[in-house]
Design a protein around this motif. Sequence first.
Motif, PDB file in Angstrom:
ATOM      1  N   GLN A  19     -12.490   6.163   1.745  1.00  0.00           N
ATOM      2  CA  GLN A  19     -13.153   5.433   0.664  1.00  0.00           C
ATOM      3  C   GLN A  19     -12.729   3.960   0.719  1.00  0.00           C
ATOM      4  O   GLN A  19     -11.632   3.647   1.184  1.00  0.00           O
ATOM      5  N   PRO A  20     -13.564   3.039   0.272  1.00  0.00           N
ATOM      6  CA  PRO A  20     -13.151   1.632   0.233  1.00  0.00           C
ATOM      7  C   PRO A  20     -11.940   1.488  -0.683  1.00  0.00           C
ATOM      8  O   PRO A  20     -11.938   2.004  -1.808  1.00  0.00           O
ATOM      9  N   HIS A  21     -10.905   0.825  -0.182  1.00  0.00           N
ATOM     10  CA  HIS A  21      -9.674   0.721  -0.966  1.00  0.00           C
ATOM     11  C   HIS A  21      -8.932  -0.548  -0.554  1.00  0.00           C
ATOM     12  O   HIS A  21      -8.938  -0.913   0.630  1.00  0.00           O
ATOM     13  N   PRO A  22      -8.260  -1.218  -1.500  1.00  0.00           N
ATOM     14  CA  PRO A  22      -7.547  -2.451  -1.132  1.00  0.00           C
ATOM     15  C   PRO A  22      -6.418  -2.230  -0.127  1.00  0.00           C
ATOM     16  O   PRO A  22      -6.020  -3.186   0.553  1.00  0.00           O
ATOM     17  N   CYS A  23      -5.925  -1.010  -0.009  1.00  0.00           N
ATOM     18  CA  CYS A  23      -4.825  -0.799   0.942  1.00  0.00           C
ATOM     19  C   CYS A  23      -5.284  -1.029   2.382  1.00  0.00           C
ATOM     20  O   CYS A  23      -4.471  -1.293   3.264  1.00  0.00           O
ATOM     21  N   PHE A  24      -6.600  -0.937   2.628  1.00  0.00           N
ATOM     22  CA  PHE A  24      -7.123  -1.155   3.982  1.00  0.00           C
ATOM     23  C   PHE A  24      -7.645  -2.594   4.175  1.00  0.00           C
ATOM     24  O   PHE A  24      -8.046  -2.954   5.276  1.00  0.00           O
ATOM     25  N   ALA A  25      -7.709  -3.350   3.085  1.00  0.00           N
ATOM     26  CA  ALA A  25      -8.344  -4.675   3.157  1.00  0.00           C
ATOM     27  C   ALA A  25      -7.556  -5.603   4.077  1.00  0.00           C
ATOM     28  O   ALA A  25      -6.319  -5.608   4.063  1.00  0.00           O
ATOM     29  N   GLN A  26      -8.277  -6.359   4.870  1.00  0.00           N
ATOM     30  CA  GLN A  26      -7.627  -7.291   5.802  1.00  0.00           C
ATOM     31  C   GLN A  26      -8.150  -8.700   5.572  1.00  0.00           C
ATOM     32  O   GLN A  26      -9.297  -8.889   5.148  1.00  0.00           O
ATOM     33  N   ASP A  27      -7.289  -9.676   5.862  1.00  0.00           N
ATOM     34  CA  ASP A  27      -7.735 -11.062   5.728  1.00  0.00           C
ATOM     35  C   ASP A  27      -8.431 -11.491   7.030  1.00  0.00           C
ATOM     36  O   ASP A  27      -8.603 -10.690   7.953  1.00  0.00           O
ATOM     37  N   ASP A  28      -8.781 -12.772   7.086  1.00  0.00           N
ATOM     38  CA  ASP A  28      -9.533 -13.262   8.253  1.00  0.00           C
ATOM     39  C   ASP A  28      -8.746 -13.141   9.553  1.00  0.00           C
ATOM     40  O   ASP A  28      -9.319 -13.092  10.639  1.00  0.00           O
ATOM     41  N   ARG A  55      -4.365  -5.130 -12.803  1.00  0.00           N
ATOM     42  CA  ARG A  55      -3.824  -4.012 -13.573  1.00  0.00           C
ATOM     43  C   ARG A  55      -4.398  -2.670 -13.115  1.00  0.00           C
ATOM     44  O   ARG A  55      -3.858  -1.629 -13.408  1.00  0.00           O
ATOM     45  N   ARG A  56      -5.553  -2.733 -12.457  1.00  0.00           N
ATOM     46  CA  ARG A  56      -6.169  -1.509 -11.947  1.00  0.00           C
ATOM     47  C   ARG A  56      -6.554  -1.725 -10.486  1.00  0.00           C
ATOM     48  O   ARG A  56      -6.700  -2.879 -10.053  1.00  0.00           O
ATOM     49  N   ILE A  57      -6.757  -0.660  -9.778  1.00  0.00           N
ATOM     50  CA  ILE A  57      -7.141  -0.777  -8.366  1.00  0.00           C
ATOM     51  C   ILE A  57      -8.471  -1.514  -8.249  1.00  0.00           C
ATOM     52  O   ILE A  57      -8.675  -2.312  -7.339  1.00  0.00           O
ATOM     53  N   ALA A  58      -9.359  -1.278  -9.219  1.00  0.00           N
ATOM     54  CA  ALA A  58     -10.675  -1.931  -9.169  1.00  0.00           C
ATOM     55  C   ALA A  58     -10.562  -3.440  -9.318  1.00  0.00           C
ATOM     56  O   ALA A  58     -11.520  -4.170  -9.019  1.00  0.00           O
ATOM     57  N   ASP A  59      -9.415  -3.948  -9.776  1.00  0.00           N
ATOM     58  CA  ASP A  59      -9.266  -5.390  -9.975  1.00  0.00           C
ATOM     59  C   ASP A  59      -9.023  -6.144  -8.661  1.00  0.00           C
ATOM     60  O   ASP A  59      -9.199  -7.357  -8.609  1.00  0.00           O
ATOM     61  N   PHE A  60      -8.604  -5.459  -7.627  1.00  0.00           N
ATOM     62  CA  PHE A  60      -8.348  -6.131  -6.347  1.00  0.00           C
ATOM     63  C   PHE A  60      -9.693  -6.562  -5.749  1.00  0.00           C
ATOM     64  O   PHE A  60     -10.599  -5.729  -5.603  1.00  0.00           O
ATOM     65  N   PRO A  61      -9.824  -7.848  -5.429  1.00  0.00           N
ATOM     66  CA  PRO A  61     -11.149  -8.309  -4.980  1.00  0.00           C
ATOM     67  C   PRO A  61     -11.579  -7.766  -3.616  1.00  0.00           C
ATOM     68  O   PRO A  61     -12.765  -7.567  -3.381  1.00  0.00           O
ATOM     69  N   LEU A  62     -10.626  -7.526  -2.719  1.00  0.00           N
ATOM     70  CA  LEU A  62     -11.007  -7.079  -1.373  1.00  0.00           C
ATOM     71  C   LEU A  62     -10.740  -5.592  -1.191  1.00  0.00           C
ATOM     72  O   LEU A  62      -9.745  -5.069  -1.702  1.00  0.00           O
ATOM     73  N   THR A  63     -11.622  -4.952  -0.455  1.00  0.00           N
ATOM     74  CA  THR A  63     -11.365  -3.555  -0.071  1.00  0.00           C
ATOM     75  C   THR A  63     -11.690  -3.413   1.414  1.00  0.00           C
ATOM     76  O   THR A  63     -12.343  -4.268   2.002  1.00  0.00           O
TER      77      THR A  63
END
Lengths: 714, 325
Positions: A124-133, A151-159
């Motif tokens: 599933q899309p999740h910020p733990c997998f998000a990578q920068d440029d 405060r919530r996982i949904a608050d992280f802008p990147l996934t």
Amino acid sequence: MPAFVVIILTMLSGQTLAAWNNPYPASDEQANTLYSFFRERPKTLDPARSYSSNEYEIIAQIYEPPFQYHYLKRPYTLIPLTATAVPKPLYYDKRGRQLSADAAVADIAHSVYEIRIRPGIYYQPHPCFAQDDNGHFAYHDLKPAQLRQWRRIADFPLTGTRELVAADYVYQIKRLAHPKLHSPILSLMSEYIVGLGDYARELQAAQRQLADQAFLDLTRYSLAGVEQVDRYTYRVKIRGKYPQFRYWMAMPFFAPMPPEADRFFSQAGMADQNLTLDWYPVGTGPYMLTVNNPNLRMILERNPKFHDERYPSEGKKGDVDKGLLADAGQRLPFIDKAIYSLEKENIPRWNKFLQGYSDRSDVLAESFDQTIRMTTGGDTELTPEMRAKGIRLLTSVAPSTYYLGFNMLDPVVGGYSERSRKLRQAISIAIDYEQYILIFRNGRGIAAQGPLPPGIFGYRAGCKGRNTYVYDCVDGQLRRKPIEVAQRLLTEADYPNGRDNATGKPLLLYFDTPAAGPEAKADFDWMRKQFQKLNIQLVGRATDYNRFQKKMREGNAQIFRWGWNADYPDPENFLFLLYGPNKKVGEDGENASNYESPEFDRLFEQMKNMDNGPARARIIDHMLDIAQRDAPWVWGLHPKRFILHNPWVYNLEPNNLANNTLKYIRVDPLLRAERREQWNKPVLWPVGLFGLVLAISAVPVVVTYMRKEGRVER
Amino acid sequence: MIAYIVRRILYAIPILIGVNLLTFTLFFFVNTPDDVARLQLGVKRVTPEAIEKWKIGHGYDKPLLYNADATGAAQLTDTIFFKHSVRLFLFDFGRADDGRDISQDIGERMWPSLAIALPTLLIGVLVNITFAMLLAFFRGMYLDTWGVVLCVILMSISTLFYIIGGQYLVGKLLRLVPISGYDTSWHAIKFVILPVIIGAVYGIGAGTRLYRTFFLEEINKDYVRTGRAKGLSEFRVLFQHVLKNAMIPILTGVVAVIPLLFIGSLIMESFFGIPGLGSYTIDAIRHQDFGIVRGMVFLGAVLYVIGYLLTDISYTLVDPRVRLN
């Protein structure tokens, strides 16, 4: 005031007049959503720790172990989920030579399960997998101050996401040994998975070297019995032969865990925000947890990365007629969103089901008569009111057993002498569980003949499976032996007419229970009457749950109630409840009655690793006969589950072992919206009437006021 | 006044230590750390090793109050009581046994409790004052007699009856509001209406009787007689003069309970599915979660102390004759 309330309500909810009592936003009226409840917040959603049904209801939709149970087939059948197949284990002897599939258990030193998972499955899309440029993980090196903005996982802008690989399954098995996770199956699995016990000790030592909150990187420690073969294949090495292991691999304990998720949630400051794997699962399943407020509601939403899985095309006899195969071959899941709201009390939960604000419900004791009626044949059916609403009833016997146990260490009811055995057999006949099921469970159960419930290999229905010490077979039907047989057994046990022949004193037995309250009293009174049939006096010893557990551990209880729900559909999972080395006293095992029969134990050891077949069935029959003769339990009952669902819900089929069933369910939101509107039109005239009564009541007040003021002025 | 407040705060410290100690003793009188561990680990396949590990992981592996194996101050500090309770004085509530941060949960759950309790209090006080004034106005007459009888009847009915009856009538039969539930922001209003009405109606019996007594006490005073002698109407006497003076005990009583509103209502929240602090406490007791129980009792004690401090201060504000010293 009520009129005012109504106006305010209308203004603020922005809803139509048809749905003032709708607890959900009006905009969701026709959404493809399933509405359900949870009674208490889950303790954890971490698959290495979670071991209760209310937690599985959520995480089984998110985490995908390699195998699953077929939704429709019975007996319960294991099929691949993320794996390409359910593998047959390879057997090896002590010298590492491969043995044939039918090798003798004694020759097998190790079993190896090689599991190959399907490529192309994504998380599933999740910020733990998000990578920068630059290709670095965007959120793996956060400072606590940075974290405070989310405060919530949904608050992280990147996934981000990534493909599921075999290493994730290996990582999760390693997590079972993590010193901070306290996995409930670590002890059991250490007996089977090669090296797991040593691995747990190694991790414990490593953890001690680290600072309290530091991340223990499991990828740096290898586990001897679990090996990654290639990107999509892993092997698990088991001591000896343990066929039940494949069932364990259908449970969330063996679901994949991406190390990125573990590292992400282990950062300092995450736990302070309640951002942990206990509350935010990361999986490949059909749903992902997008809202987790365990104090209010949890929302599962369709995982956009979910792999291709289809509704089953075959089932059991009658499934076509029931419409259960109408969606055969359709892509899963059907529902976009499932909303689980916290609802602790039965009455509001039931009323919301009747109003259409919940799609399915259990049958509650408080509303049983309103819902179900018994037919003349002893069957159950819905009342006309329920049928008129289109509500449907599903019933199934749960793979569970609730029994009355004798403490076999007790000097009176325990032991293996002919005297104590006959005493227990007499009591087993006297306690009329058929009556108990009717009175206290509204017919929701079947009287047990032994520890095995229906659906488990070795269970035999009808006269074939009868407990010959308690039941007769009359005209092909089971009939409890008459009380005279019990009285005769009691006399043979040297307790004629319920008196001890040696002392002349009446036989006094003790029933230990943690239950309290009016319902428990009625239950105990009934039980006392059963013993009175034999002139045995039964004394209740009610205590709190902790004291009761302590009594059980110390072997100080005499007669008690206990139960067991199946982990997996294998007779070993029930017969081990009577296995001597698994006794409660001294071993802290699950054999609560401390039953210890050398013959039974020998057969258990022989049976537990056998494959299902006539030879195993014969041994099980023998074991059951030994247990029925020794009667360490009054076999009690197997509960029946009654599930109700509203007419817009499709494909619901009770499957008491599969937990990942949300993906099969389909709803018709348009029909639901229509019925909700029909069932929930506000009734306004009593509000007007109430206002009128208030106005009329004010008349004498005003008149009296006028008179009084007039008198003062005069 | 500042000196008085500081003194009261200092007095509160031994009270809070005592409350903490008492909570700790009572909790561990009925539960051993092993019991707590067993409950957290579940009922299936719990081994003694798992219990031991859990206790170590959660700081329950030490002696309860006195560590005979330690030396010096560690005999008192290396104990479960010290490790788990001292941080409370810094309002660090620690973690629940399921790992959640208690302070954050309290912060989140305080608002639903307030959303129910505050309007219930305000509406209740307003309604009770109105009814009590009416009864005082009609004192000695049949309206007063029947009003008091009605109050006694209302007081005699169990809260559960109001709740279940209210849900059945308003939520199920009339279908005017949701039977139970809660939502965030303004969406919460439709869920709050029924519990607030029930809470206010439930309080009418006791509140009206109490306030009636306050009013009747004032009505017989000299200034009221003077007002009547000047020819003021009974209405003006009651609403302009009696009400003002009777508000002193009413306001001080209300001020005392304001801090406790945060704690919430145990039964109401449970039946209406309100995720407030009342249901939080009940759940913690049921799950034997000492962290939450201890935190909530401590918070309750602090709020109680604050409540009574505010009451004393409010006396000086509404009655110039009262001085704090």
